[in-house]
Design a protein around this motif. Structure first.
Motif, PDB file in Angstrom:
ATOM      1  N   SER A 297      35.381  58.797 -42.093  1.00 54.78           N
ATOM      2  CA  SER A 297      35.223  57.211 -41.622  1.00 54.78           C
ATOM      3  C   SER A 297      35.348  57.041 -40.526  1.00 54.78           C
ATOM      4  O   SER A 297      35.089  56.188 -39.601  1.00 54.78           O
ATOM      5  N   MET A 298      35.957  57.556 -39.782  1.00 50.87           N
ATOM      6  CA  MET A 298      36.444  57.228 -38.019  1.00 50.87           C
ATOM      7  C   MET A 298      35.319  58.323 -37.340  1.00 50.87           C
ATOM      8  O   MET A 298      35.305  59.097 -36.885  1.00 50.87           O
ATOM      9  N   ILE A 299      35.156  57.089 -36.028  1.00 53.35           N
ATOM     10  CA  ILE A 299      34.913  57.434 -34.727  1.00 53.35           C
ATOM     11  C   ILE A 299      36.373  58.137 -33.909  1.00 53.35           C
ATOM     12  O   ILE A 299      37.259  57.354 -33.898  1.00 53.35           O
ATOM     13  N   ARG A 300      35.943  59.606 -34.210  1.00 53.61           N
ATOM     14  CA  ARG A 300      37.246  60.177 -33.278  1.00 53.61           C
ATOM     15  C   ARG A 300      37.187  60.922 -31.505  1.00 53.61           C
ATOM     16  O   ARG A 300      35.676  61.365 -31.823  1.00 53.61           O
TER      17      ARG A 300
ATOM     18  N   VAL B 158      42.039  50.790 -34.995  1.00 54.27           N
ATOM     19  CA  VAL B 158      42.181  51.635 -33.815  1.00 54.27           C
ATOM     20  C   VAL B 158      43.159  52.245 -34.240  1.00 54.27           C
ATOM     21  O   VAL B 158      44.631  51.763 -34.280  1.00 54.27           O
ATOM     22  N   MET B 159      43.477  53.693 -34.274  1.00 57.55           N
ATOM     23  CA  MET B 159      45.231  54.859 -34.399  1.00 57.55           C
ATOM     24  C   MET B 159      44.656  55.916 -33.706  1.00 57.55           C
ATOM     25  O   MET B 159      43.554  55.686 -32.803  1.00 57.55           O
ATOM     26  N   SER B 160      46.057  56.399 -33.701  1.00 56.59           N
ATOM     27  CA  SER B 160      45.970  57.718 -32.361  1.00 56.59           C
ATOM     28  C   SER B 160      47.330  58.139 -31.985  1.00 56.59           C
ATOM     29  O   SER B 160      48.179  57.788 -33.640  1.00 56.59           O
ATOM     30  N   ASP B 161      47.826  59.509 -32.290  1.00 52.47           N
ATOM     31  CA  ASP B 161      48.710  60.317 -32.469  1.00 52.47           C
ATOM     32  C   ASP B 161      49.098  60.212 -33.612  1.00 52.47           C
ATOM     33  O   ASP B 161      50.435  59.618 -34.077  1.00 52.47           O
ATOM     34  N   ASN B 162      48.427  60.072 -35.033  1.00 51.70           N
ATOM     35  CA  ASN B 162      49.043  60.760 -35.613  1.00 51.70           C
ATOM     36  C   ASN B 162      49.742  62.345 -35.860  1.00 51.70           C
ATOM     37  O   ASN B 162      50.689  62.544 -36.545  1.00 51.70           O
ATOM     38  N   HIS B 163      49.655  62.687 -35.557  1.00 51.96           N
ATOM     39  CA  HIS B 163      49.831  64.429 -34.667  1.00 51.96           C
ATOM     40  C   HIS B 163      50.095  65.485 -36.735  1.00 51.96           C
ATOM     41  O   HIS B 163      51.393  65.542 -36.955  1.00 51.96           O
TER      42      HIS B 163
ATOM     43  N   SER C 139      41.280  53.410 -44.727  1.00 54.13           N
ATOM     44  CA  SER C 139      40.087  52.065 -45.615  1.00 54.13           C
ATOM     45  C   SER C 139      41.121  50.922 -45.234  1.00 54.13           C
ATOM     46  O   SER C 139      40.210  50.166 -46.238  1.00 54.13           O
ATOM     47  N   LEU C 140      41.538  50.376 -44.500  1.00 52.17           N
ATOM     48  CA  LEU C 140      40.908  48.678 -43.883  1.00 52.17           C
ATOM     49  C   LEU C 140      39.987  48.195 -43.425  1.00 52.17           C
ATOM     50  O   LEU C 140      39.143  49.095 -43.894  1.00 52.17           O
ATOM     51  N   PRO C 141      39.267  47.457 -44.043  1.00 52.63           N
ATOM     52  CA  PRO C 141      37.780  46.478 -43.950  1.00 52.63           C
ATOM     53  C   PRO C 141      37.776  46.310 -42.702  1.00 52.63           C
ATOM     54  O   PRO C 141      38.568  46.279 -41.596  1.00 52.63           O
ATOM     55  N   ALA C 142      36.763  47.127 -41.776  1.00 54.42           N
ATOM     56  CA  ALA C 142      36.467  46.893 -40.093  1.00 54.42           C
ATOM     57  C   ALA C 142      35.070  46.838 -40.026  1.00 54.42           C
ATOM     58  O   ALA C 142      34.407  48.004 -40.819  1.00 54.42           O
ATOM     59  N   ASP C 143      34.721  46.459 -39.389  1.00 58.06           N
ATOM     60  CA  ASP C 143      33.275  46.899 -38.657  1.00 58.06           C
ATOM     61  C   ASP C 143      33.172  48.823 -37.801  1.00 58.06           C
ATOM     62  O   ASP C 143      31.980  49.302 -38.026  1.00 58.06           O
ATOM     63  N   ALA C 144      34.936  49.076 -37.482  1.00 59.02           N
ATOM     64  CA  ALA C 144      34.662  50.176 -37.465  1.00 59.02           C
ATOM     65  C   ALA C 144      35.953  50.859 -36.718  1.00 59.02           C
ATOM     66  O   ALA C 144      36.745  50.101 -37.009  1.00 59.02           O
ATOM     67  N   HIS C 145      36.293  52.540 -37.325  1.00 61.43           N
ATOM     68  CA  HIS C 145      37.337  52.517 -37.552  1.00 61.43           C
ATOM     69  C   HIS C 145      37.255  54.138 -36.166  1.00 61.43           C
ATOM     70  O   HIS C 145      36.968  54.672 -35.945  1.00 61.43           O
ATOM     71  N   PHE C 146      38.390  53.451 -35.455  1.00 64.05           N
ATOM     72  CA  PHE C 146      39.011  54.769 -34.211  1.00 64.05           C
ATOM     73  C   PHE C 146      40.017  55.327 -34.444  1.00 64.05           C
ATOM     74  O   PHE C 146      40.593  55.180 -34.275  1.00 64.05           O
ATOM     75  N   HIS C 147      39.928  56.365 -33.894  1.00 59.62           N
ATOM     76  CA  HIS C 147      41.170  57.492 -33.917  1.00 59.62           C
ATOM     77  C   HIS C 147      40.615  58.175 -32.512  1.00 59.62           C
ATOM     78  O   HIS C 147      39.533  58.797 -31.693  1.00 59.62           O
ATOM     79  N   CYS C 148      41.769  58.083 -31.681  1.00 63.14           N
ATOM     80  CA  CYS C 148      41.512  58.182 -30.184  1.00 63.14           C
ATOM     81  C   CYS C 148      42.961  59.042 -30.033  1.00 63.14           C
ATOM     82  O   CYS C 148      43.137  59.431 -29.000  1.00 63.14           O
ATOM     83  N   GLY C 149      42.408  60.439 -31.278  1.00 61.21           N
ATOM     84  CA  GLY C 149      42.921  61.946 -30.588  1.00 61.21           C
ATOM     85  C   GLY C 149      44.602  61.988 -31.192  1.00 61.21           C
ATOM     86  O   GLY C 149      45.121  61.388 -31.346  1.00 61.21           O
TER      87      GLY C 149
END
Length: 164
Positions: free
Chosen positions: A44-47, A5-10, A21-31
């Protein structure tokens, strides 16, 4: 199950590339990516959209079922997360969420309330509170473990969430 999970990369695409690019079942971007919804960097991200995302294709929230867990992702600005998690808690109850992912405050943290895991990954570009840029890794087999990592992929903090 492993979620990243990541967020706020602006606007910074490099942090999105490094995290997605990191291995995971899912990648999320929180806006607050500040990138167009269709940007291939986010493909590739759920956003979800944040208060700084001007593109209307971003949903305000996403609910996904992954490995038997219901995950609610939002940015947090519409739930007043800088003041309290109560509005977000009630929304999580409405959605029967097991995990709630959110950003907006640029402060990383994790807590369990009534069996619901709340995780804010912090910000990959503009962290607050004297913190370094972070993203979160959630690993949930028997017990959820949330690890916050810096952009060098080193552990900043790791928390095993136990039900009390």
């Amino acid at each position: 199950m492993k979620l990243i999970v990541m967020s706020d990369n602006h606007g910074d695409k490099e942090t999105v590339k490094a995290v997605s690019s990191l291995p995971a079942d899912a990648h999320f971007h929180c806006g607050d990516s500040e990138l167009p919804y269709e940007d291939e960097t986010l493909a590739s991200m759920i956003r979800v959209g944040g208060n700084c995302d001007i593109y209307s294709k971003y949903p305000d929230e996403v609910v996904k079922s992954i490995n038997g867990k219901t995950i609610l992702a939002v940015h947090g600005h519409k739930h007043n997360v800088k003041s309290s998690l109560m509005e977000l808690y009630y929304r999580a109850k409405e959605k029967n969420a097991d995990i709630v992912l959110f950003g907006h405050s640029h402060l990383y943290g994790a807590e369990m309330k009534d069996g619901i895991l709340f995780v804010n990954p912090g910000s990959t570009m503009l962290p607050r509170g004297g913190n370094e840029p972070t993203y979160a890794v959630i690993e949930w087999d028997e017990t959820p473990v949330v690890t916050f990592k810096n952009m060098g992929h080193q552990v900043v903090e790791s928390v095993e969430i136990k039900k009390i």
